[in-house]
Design an enzyme around this catalytic site. Structure first.
Site, PDB file in Angstrom:
ATOM      1  N   THR A  58      -0.754  81.425  95.338  1.00 18.54           N
ATOM      2  CA  THR A  58      -2.180  81.283  95.035  1.00 18.54           C
ATOM      3  C   THR A  58      -2.352  80.161  94.012  1.00 18.54           C
ATOM      4  OG1 THR A  58      -2.037  83.027  93.375  1.00 18.54           O
ATOM      5  CG2 THR A  58      -2.710  83.690  95.600  1.00 18.54           C
ATOM      6  N   THR A  60      -3.788  79.211  90.815  1.00 18.79           N
ATOM      7  CA  THR A  60      -3.360  79.201  89.411  1.00 18.79           C
ATOM      8  C   THR A  60      -1.901  79.609  89.286  1.00 18.79           C
ATOM      9  OG1 THR A  60      -5.600  79.670  88.659  1.00 18.79           O
ATOM     10  CG2 THR A  60      -3.826  80.120  87.094  1.00 18.79           C
ATOM     11  N   CYS A  61      -1.490  80.571  90.079  1.00 22.24           N
ATOM     12  CA  CYS A  61      -0.116  81.075  90.018  1.00 22.24           C
ATOM     13  C   CYS A  61       0.896  79.997  90.386  1.00 22.24           C
ATOM     14  CB  CYS A  61       0.038  82.280  90.941  1.00 22.24           C
ATOM     15  SG  CYS A  61      -1.178  83.579  90.635  1.00 22.24           S
ATOM     16  N   SER A  62       0.597  79.236  91.445  1.00 20.05           N
ATOM     17  CA  SER A  62       1.531  78.225  91.948  1.00 20.05           C
ATOM     18  C   SER A  62       1.429  76.884  91.234  1.00 20.05           C
ATOM     19  CB  SER A  62       1.296  78.002  93.447  1.00 20.05           C
ATOM     20  OG  SER A  62       1.709  79.140  94.169  1.00 20.05           O
TER      21      SER A  62
END
Length: 169
Positions: A58, A60-62
């Site tokens: 996703t 922000t996560c990646s």
């Protein structure tokens, strides 16, 4: 449902699902075999940074969250951290693929699955609307929580990012 805080003991019954990296299943399209990872046992005598993301692959996560930990692996080790682990509600196959997509081919970061956000729900840090894991970070030092904080602002890494965790060590 009790939120973990600094000074608390890490729960004694925490198990995640995990696919250890192997060269044979090193290709991103290859599947390994999921195993249970008893975090309570594995982390009892170690210093651990555990960070949680709402979902693998996703934005922000990646783009921000995971890369901060990848870039700071050496600094975390220099601060005495034995294990860095990331959890998400995704199944172990997706978590394994996320590790491979980020070229993590060793155990410098463990990609663990929190099925149904069971652990995150148990500490009150799952997203109520989506049922996903929240965005948070914990530092566990030989079974004791020394840092625990969750993001309350969407997309923020002020409390759970690598810089915040490094500052707490």
């Amino acid at each position: 449902m009790t939120t973990l805080k600094a000074g608390d003991s890490f729960p004694g019954d925490v198990t995640f699902s995990y696919i250890p990296y192997t060269e044979e299943s090193g290709d991103i399209t290859a599947c390994g075999i999921p195993v249970s990872y008893n975090a309570s046992k594995e982390w009892a005598d170690k210093k651990v940074v555990l960070f949680s993301v709402p979902g693998a692959f996703t934005p922000t996560c990646s783009v921000s969250h995971l890369p901060g930990y990848i870039q700071n692996r050496t600094q975390l080790k220099e601060k005495g951290v034995d294990i860095v682990a990331v959890i998400a509600f995704n199944d172990p196959f997706v978590m394994s693929a996320w590790g491979k997509a980020n070229k993590i081919t060793d155990d410098s970061i463990l990609f663990l699955s929190d099925p149904d956000a069971k652990f995150s729900k148990s500490i009150g840090w799952a997203d109520a609307a989506s049922g996903r894991t929240g965005r948070y970070a914990l530092v566990i030092d030989h079974g004791k929580v020394t840092y625990a904080d969750i993001e309350t602002e969407r997309g923020s890494l002020k409390k759970s990012g690598a810089d915040a965790v490094l500052a707490s060590l």
